[in-house]
Design a protein around this motif. Structure first.
Motif, PDB file in Angstrom:
ATOM      1  N   ARG A   1       0.825  -1.211   0.000  1.00 57.35           N
ATOM      2  CA  ARG A   1       0.000   0.000   0.000  1.00 57.35           C
ATOM      3  C   ARG A   1       0.861   1.264   0.000  1.00 57.35           C
ATOM      4  NH1 ARG A   1      -1.597   3.226   4.158  1.00 57.35           N
ATOM      5  NH2 ARG A   1      -0.965   1.687   5.695  1.00 57.35           N
ATOM      6  N   ILE A   2       1.855   1.314   0.845  1.00 54.57           N
ATOM      7  CA  ILE A   2       2.706   2.506   0.967  1.00 54.57           C
ATOM      8  C   ILE A   2       3.518   2.707  -0.308  1.00 54.57           C
ATOM      9  CG2 ILE A   2       4.649   3.502   2.238  1.00 54.57           C
ATOM     10  CD1 ILE A   2       2.044   3.590   3.774  1.00 54.57           C
ATOM     11  N   HIS A   3       4.057   1.626  -0.853  1.00 55.06           N
ATOM     12  CA  HIS A   3       4.865   1.726  -2.080  1.00 55.06           C
ATOM     13  C   HIS A   3       4.011   2.179  -3.259  1.00 55.06           C
ATOM     14  CE1 HIS A   3       8.206   1.039  -4.691  1.00 55.06           C
ATOM     15  NE2 HIS A   3       7.550   0.162  -5.426  1.00 55.06           N
ATOM     16  N   ARG A   4       2.797   1.710  -3.313  1.00 52.15           N
ATOM     17  CA  ARG A   4       1.889   2.099  -4.394  1.00 52.15           C
ATOM     18  C   ARG A   4       1.570   3.596  -4.306  1.00 52.15           C
ATOM     19  NH1 ARG A   4      -1.435  -1.861  -3.733  1.00 52.15           N
ATOM     20  NH2 ARG A   4      -2.724  -0.813  -2.220  1.00 52.15           N
ATOM     21  N   GLU A   5       1.474   4.126  -3.081  1.00 48.18           N
ATOM     22  CA  GLU A   5       1.180   5.546  -2.885  1.00 48.18           C
ATOM     23  C   GLU A   5       2.427   6.411  -3.016  1.00 48.18           C
ATOM     24  OE1 GLU A   5      -0.656   5.834   0.936  1.00 48.18           O
ATOM     25  OE2 GLU A   5      -2.336   4.544   0.362  1.00 48.18           O
ATOM     26  N   GLY A   6       3.618   5.808  -2.934  1.00 47.54           N
ATOM     27  CA  GLY A   6       4.866   6.548  -3.046  1.00 47.54           C
ATOM     28  C   GLY A   6       5.200   7.353  -1.802  1.00 47.54           C
ATOM     29  N   ALA A   7       4.743   6.890  -0.654  1.00 47.60           N
ATOM     30  CA  ALA A   7       4.923   7.638   0.587  1.00 47.60           C
ATOM     31  C   ALA A   7       5.864   6.933   1.559  1.00 47.60           C
ATOM     32  CB  ALA A   7       3.566   7.864   1.244  1.00 47.60           C
ATOM     33  N   GLU A   8       6.852   6.223   1.037  1.00 48.16           N
ATOM     34  CA  GLU A   8       7.727   5.424   1.895  1.00 48.16           C
ATOM     35  C   GLU A   8       8.481   6.279   2.909  1.00 48.16           C
ATOM     36  OE1 GLU A   8       8.001   5.513  -1.444  1.00 48.16           O
ATOM     37  OE2 GLU A   8       7.680   3.509  -2.233  1.00 48.16           O
ATOM     38  N   ASP A   9       9.155   7.334   2.446  1.00 49.74           N
ATOM     39  CA  ASP A   9       9.960   8.158   3.344  1.00 49.74           C
ATOM     40  C   ASP A   9       9.106   8.810   4.420  1.00 49.74           C
ATOM     41  OD1 ASP A   9      12.321   7.520   2.117  1.00 49.74           O
ATOM     42  OD2 ASP A   9      12.483   9.396   0.984  1.00 49.74           O
ATOM     43  N   ALA A  10       7.975   9.341   4.042  1.00 46.87           N
ATOM     44  CA  ALA A  10       7.096  10.000   5.018  1.00 46.87           C
ATOM     45  C   ALA A  10       6.626   9.004   6.074  1.00 46.87           C
ATOM     46  CB  ALA A  10       5.895  10.624   4.312  1.00 46.87           C
ATOM     47  N   TYR A  11       6.270   7.803   5.641  1.00 49.05           N
ATOM     48  CA  TYR A  11       5.805   6.781   6.576  1.00 49.05           C
ATOM     49  C   TYR A  11       6.923   6.399   7.547  1.00 49.05           C
ATOM     50  CZ  TYR A  11       3.625   2.513   8.311  1.00 49.05           C
ATOM     51  OH  TYR A  11       3.094   1.543   9.123  1.00 49.05           O
ATOM     52  N   VAL A  12       8.120   6.175   7.038  1.00 49.66           N
ATOM     53  CA  VAL A  12       9.229   5.759   7.895  1.00 49.66           C
ATOM     54  C   VAL A  12       9.628   6.886   8.847  1.00 49.66           C
ATOM     55  CG1 VAL A  12      11.625   4.969   7.928  1.00 49.66           C
ATOM     56  CG2 VAL A  12      10.053   4.059   6.244  1.00 49.66           C
ATOM     57  N   ARG A  13       9.675   8.119   8.364  1.00 52.51           N
ATOM     58  CA  ARG A  13       9.986   9.254   9.255  1.00 52.51           C
ATOM     59  C   ARG A  13       8.987   9.339  10.395  1.00 52.51           C
ATOM     60  NH1 ARG A  13      10.677  12.314   4.541  1.00 52.51           N
ATOM     61  NH2 ARG A  13       8.582  13.138   4.890  1.00 52.51           N
TER      62      ARG A  13
ATOM     63  N   ILE B   1       7.147   6.981  11.670  1.00 47.87           N
ATOM     64  CA  ILE B   1       7.344   5.860  12.596  1.00 47.87           C
ATOM     65  C   ILE B   1       8.566   6.111  13.478  1.00 47.87           C
ATOM     66  CG2 ILE B   1       7.881   3.393  12.766  1.00 47.87           C
ATOM     67  CD1 ILE B   1       4.981   4.062  11.995  1.00 47.87           C
ATOM     68  N   ILE B   2       9.663   6.618  12.892  1.00 50.51           N
ATOM     69  CA  ILE B   2      10.873   6.890  13.673  1.00 50.51           C
ATOM     70  C   ILE B   2      10.576   7.888  14.782  1.00 50.51           C
ATOM     71  CG2 ILE B   2      13.123   8.040  13.565  1.00 50.51           C
ATOM     72  CD1 ILE B   2      13.521   6.662  10.828  1.00 50.51           C
ATOM     73  N   VAL B   3       9.931   8.982  14.440  1.00 49.87           N
ATOM     74  CA  VAL B   3       9.638  10.016  15.442  1.00 49.87           C
ATOM     75  C   VAL B   3       8.696   9.480  16.507  1.00 49.87           C
ATOM     76  CG1 VAL B   3       8.515  12.243  15.794  1.00 49.87           C
ATOM     77  CG2 VAL B   3      10.118  11.949  13.916  1.00 49.87           C
ATOM     78  N   ARG B   4       7.638   8.828  16.086  1.00 46.95           N
ATOM     79  CA  ARG B   4       6.668   8.334  17.062  1.00 46.95           C
ATOM     80  C   ARG B   4       7.238   7.228  17.938  1.00 46.95           C
ATOM     81  NH1 ARG B   4       0.995   8.531  13.672  1.00 46.95           N
ATOM     82  NH2 ARG B   4       0.917  10.798  13.553  1.00 46.95           N
TER      83      ARG B   4
END
Length: 172
Positions: free
Chosen positions: A53-65, A67-70
């Motif tokens: 889902r994330i790869h299809r949306e192209g939001a990998e970096d935003a998702y990982v950032r 998660i790291i912060v949270r």
């Protein structure tokens, strides 16, 4: 079989390309290379679970950032959940090469900031996120991001100017 292999190949390619960036981002958020590795590992585990889902949306970096912060903020809220090793100082990580842009004084000053202020600065200035994107990653309002940013920059200026004055006094 081919579909899961493609998923794994795409994920491995992403991790290979972005691991250094994610590790540096996590270090700037938490101030410790070992904790940064843990944060990146946690984020990548969660990313793999939702990879299609994330790869299809192209939001990998935003998702990982996010998660790291949270994950870092969650750990700071619950320090009793972390196990402490008894050999502090004996198993020190090898220092990494410091680039021209990096400054020991800035990193030391960043470590003195409260966790939310540090996370805000990393997201806004290291990751280059807008106020709205940082607010989304931190799960707070845009006004909170602005006030944390303002206070953090003021604190850094005060700390760094105090350090410069102390160095000038030592030279005299």
């Amino acid at each position: 079989m081919a579909r899961s292999q493609t998923r794994a190949d795409e994920f491995v390619a992403y991790v290979s390309a972005r691991r250094g960036y994610l590790r540096r981002t996590a270090y700037l958020v938490c101030g410790d290379w070992h904790a940064a590795e843990d944060l990146v590992q946690t984020a990548l585990i969660k990313l793999y679970a939702v990879w299609p889902r994330i790869h299809r949306e192209g939001a990998e970096d935003a998702y990982v950032r996010r998660i790291i912060v949270r994950a870092h903020l969650d750990e700071k809220r619950r320090p009793w959940r972390r196990e402490k090793v008894g050999l502090d100082g004996f198993d020190v990580a090898a220092p990494e090469a410091v680039s021209f842009e990096d400054s020991d004084a800035l990193v030391a000053a960043m470590k003195t900031l409260p966790e939310r202020q540090r996370a805000t600065l990393v997201l806004r200035y290291w990751c280059g996120l807008s106020v709205e994107e940082a607010a989304s990653d931190l799960n707070c309002s845009t006004g909170t991001v602005k006030s944390h940013t303002s206070r953090a920059v003021a604190n850094l200026r005060a700390i760094l100017s105090t350090d410069e004055l102390a160095e000038e006094r030592q030279r005299s």
